[in-house]
Enzyme design. Sequence first.
Site, short mmCIF file in Angstrom:
data_model
loop_
_atom_site.label_atom_id
_atom_site.label_comp_id
_atom_site.label_asym_id
_atom_site.label_seq_id
_atom_site.Cartn_x
_atom_site.Cartn_y
_atom_site.Cartn_z
N LYS A 102 0.86 -1.12 -0.14
CA LYS A 102 0.04 -0.32 -0.14
C LYS A 102 0.87 0.96 -0.05
O LYS A 102 0.75 2.44 -1.37
CB LYS A 102 -1.08 0.21 1.19
CG LYS A 102 -1.78 -1.08 1.16
CD LYS A 102 -3.09 -0.87 2.32
CE LYS A 102 -2.19 -1.25 4.10
NZ LYS A 102 -1.74 -2.59 4.33
N CYS A 143 -11.81 1.77 16.65
CA CYS A 143 -10.73 0.97 16.40
C CYS A 143 -10.03 0.64 17.80
O CYS A 143 -9.75 -0.10 18.33
CB CYS A 143 -9.58 0.93 15.07
SG CYS A 143 -9.44 3.02 15.05
N MET A 144 -9.96 2.02 18.23
CA MET A 144 -8.96 2.00 19.05
C MET A 144 -9.41 2.39 20.69
O MET A 144 -8.73 2.69 21.54
CB MET A 144 -7.76 3.10 18.83
CG MET A 144 -7.35 2.60 18.24
SD MET A 144 -6.37 0.99 18.15
CE MET A 144 -5.33 0.95 19.10
N MET A 171 -7.17 -5.37 16.75
CA MET A 171 -9.04 -5.37 16.48
C MET A 171 -9.65 -6.48 17.16
O MET A 171 -10.10 -6.49 17.43
CB MET A 171 -9.22 -4.31 15.67
CG MET A 171 -8.46 -3.82 14.66
SD MET A 171 -9.15 -2.67 15.90
CE MET A 171 -7.83 -0.71 15.54
N GLY A 230 -4.57 1.56 14.86
CA GLY A 230 -4.47 0.62 12.91
C GLY A 230 -4.43 1.83 12.87
O GLY A 230 -4.32 1.99 11.34
N GLN A 231 -4.65 2.84 12.70
CA GLN A 231 -4.07 4.10 11.71
C GLN A 231 -2.94 5.17 11.77
O GLN A 231 -2.99 4.89 12.86
CB GLN A 231 -5.91 4.75 11.51
CG GLN A 231 -7.35 4.53 11.90
CD GLN A 231 -8.26 5.32 11.14
OE1 GLN A 231 -8.29 6.50 10.23
NE2 GLN A 231 -9.04 5.63 12.74
#
Lengths: 123, 795
Positions: free
Chosen positions: B80, B170-171, B337, B374-375
């Site tokens: 990516k 997510c967090m 997650m 995650g981000q």
Amino acid sequence: MKFSKYLFLFLIVFVLTAPVFSKTVKAPPKKSVHPVPMEDGNCESCHEGSKQYEQWKSSAHGLILVKCEVCHGEEKTFQKTPPDTVCRGCHADQTATMPAGKTCVTCHPAHTFNVHKSVNYNK
Amino acid sequence: MISRRDFIKLSAAVATAAAAGINLSSKAEAKDADVDRWVKGTCRFCGTGCGVYLGVKNDKVVAIKGNPEAKTNFGFLCVKGFLAYKVMYHPDRLKYPMIRQSDGKFKRVSWDEALNYVTEKFKYFHQKYGKDSVAYYGSGQAMTEETYTFNKLWKAGFRSNMVEGNPRLCMASAVAGYITTYGSDEPIGSYSDIEHAKCLFIVGSNTSEAHPIIFRRIMRRKMSNPDVKVIVCEPRKTNTSKIADLWLPVDPGTDLAVFHCMAREIIKNGWHDKRFIDEHTRITDGEKVYEFNHYVQFLEQFTPEAVEKITRCPAENIKKAAEWFAKHGPTMSLWCMGLNQRTRGVWANNLVHNLHLITGQIGYPGAEPFSLTGQPNACGGVRETGALCHLLPGTKPVADPKWRAHCEKEWGVPEGTIDPKPGFHTVKMFESLGAENDTTKPIKAMLVCTTNPAQSLPNAHKYIKNMKDAFLVVLDIFPTRTTQLADVILPAAFIYEKGGVYGCSERRSQHTDKAVNPPGEAKPDIWIAAQIAKRMGLEKLIPWNMDDPQKANALAWADYTRVTKDTDHTFAGVSYERIKKEKAGVQWPCPSPDHPGTVRRYVRGSDPMFDHQGFLEKFGKKIPSDKKIYFYMDAKNEGKANIFLRPYKPAAENPDQEYPFFLTTGRVIEHWHTSTMTMRIPEISRAQPYSFVEIHPEDAKKYGITNGDMVEVASRRGKVTLPAVVTQKSLPGILFIPWYDQHVDRMVNFVCNDAVDPGSFEPEYKVAAVKIRKVSGPVKLKDKYIISDVNEKFV
């Protein structure tokens, strides 16, 4: 007179060695289109089980999922032998110090790439 | 003047070198024919925080390479990041502001017209329905400076805490896990603990596909040191488990029992560190404090045999995992997650921290409970600037009167400006969003920035109408499911078109320079925020409204680091000039310009907060001089971490007769989130053109399903139809669907459960009960699905 002799010598040397001083990562060669239409398939559709695929699968690239398209592109951007500008994406230090006349795959054979693996995180 | 003899010698040397093929130029001078200049930055995607250089030629980004000096990735990139820049030049880029007309179609307008329209609407709603009728929903992918600005505008400008962001999805459980256990958010150690660990406990994470470059470090650690033990605990036998010595399969939502069982094994065998437990921890259920023996008694119910019955995890595997965790250390846990996106996500986090605390596996190289974020900027942008409904900068609660007063003073607003009451968490926010004339929907308008809730919210059907009915302003780079519901679209600049800071999982903030200009009239988010502020009379609060985003970013950063300078998250030592120069960014806390940043918190000699007078005075901390390890953010001011007695509770929804399967969701390496960017990259869309359902061969046989057959997967909430992939990767009874696909037939969030953790309000994406049926044999799918036309309806 003496000065112009030196200048002439300097110019000769400079012209002969200038390509080495400005070491360039060569511009990529003209891209070739994939030999057969890929239609809806991906690389694995045809190449899974091949020698190259199995070599790749057991290599570090295979384990960390650097899949075919990362280096070879896809149908419209296909490159059978990716130039060093591709390898540069993850191996910038190494491609910057490439010995003249050589490319990555001269020493690191595709698709195992297993010569001179280095552990380099304790920087 | 060089002598003739020396000149000849030099020339000969050069010529000889050239003939031998030896390059006398340095690495830094090596020129690339395909690039004019390299611009430093970070990757646009996951929370690893890979350092990159963008190659610019003729004012266009034409190449990318990893930054070998970055301490996150050491120059490596996943697919990516490697191809990210191709996204920038896709023809679908949003270039002009647009307002939806009465015929339902979008019309291009000027920025003035768009911003005036938006701010007039916001003012109208504020006047008629109150300060909390206009919400902000942001993202862990916006730059720190941008999120800080929007948060300040809303909380100090509009006096509204209706500020949320997708990190809630997510967090939030990891945040609450850290805060309840240690008193403060974010990891204690760093990625470098990987290279010191002798046992790696990877739980609820398919690291090889979700954090590929961190996985690379784990893989290298294992390959270079075969005696390192790798344990993978999760329902699927993913690519990550290729390097595992032990797989602990668990039914989704049941792993709390496994963690308790491991603790029981550790204590029963005397592998725990009683001295560490006594000195550095307390045993609690969150209300009362208990003796160690009470904890031992509590754990008795979690025998390996009983836990195997609940979880399907073999008893022998749990015992082995416990032994390696305790005795084969230093032990590092890494999770994502699988633990967070649960109705008991906070508890799952607590129980992994418990394992580290009872064994003393914490506070030294290799011993680390590490939550993977995650981000790319959930940490730096949202958690650290406090851009959630209950927080302020420094990750401190709005409910804290002293911290409110501090922020009000720093921001130059009157005392009492900041609302002490938290706003709505994300699910509640979208539940409360709706039409102006709907009295059940108190939120009438929302600005959505750099995220795609119409696809990413769980139980998505429930929220589509709400978004459509409300006044929705969407800031993005491409048409998405969310722009299909918008009233106003504001075209945004991409990271390499504006620059800014991202803070990754290991408390490391890194800077990206602006490399090129954005297309058309697209603007940086920070400019948009500042223009809204200006038009709403709040220019004094957000004075950085200049066109140059780099100047605006610098001012926002200075503001933010000043407000948080005495907190344990301090970046006071990191001026904007410094963070631009640093090749590897800086890890907080970093209290002074000469401080290198902090690799390990809570340890004297490594953590500068032990001697930070401003912090100690401001927060009334007294750290005993004989303490080497001290959890100074302990709410009780005893320097202790909490070992939690959390009861066993399964997921909110479990298989039953009508819905007999577990569904769990996740990722593939090629796609980022809702694939609005990655599906536009040809190499990626060919590799992963559509999502699928993984099904165990035993189940496939029962239903007459073979590879490629179309299968309908339905929950109580919605259904999707996708091709089957028959695989032994998980246990019978468990299905897996990656969530990236935008096609309405395959958007798995229609199926997922929006039940939330009562502590973190994070939804349970990871567990739903579903039923399946074979619909047909293989069909030609509408694949590589993207939304190109802004006027395409949400179908």
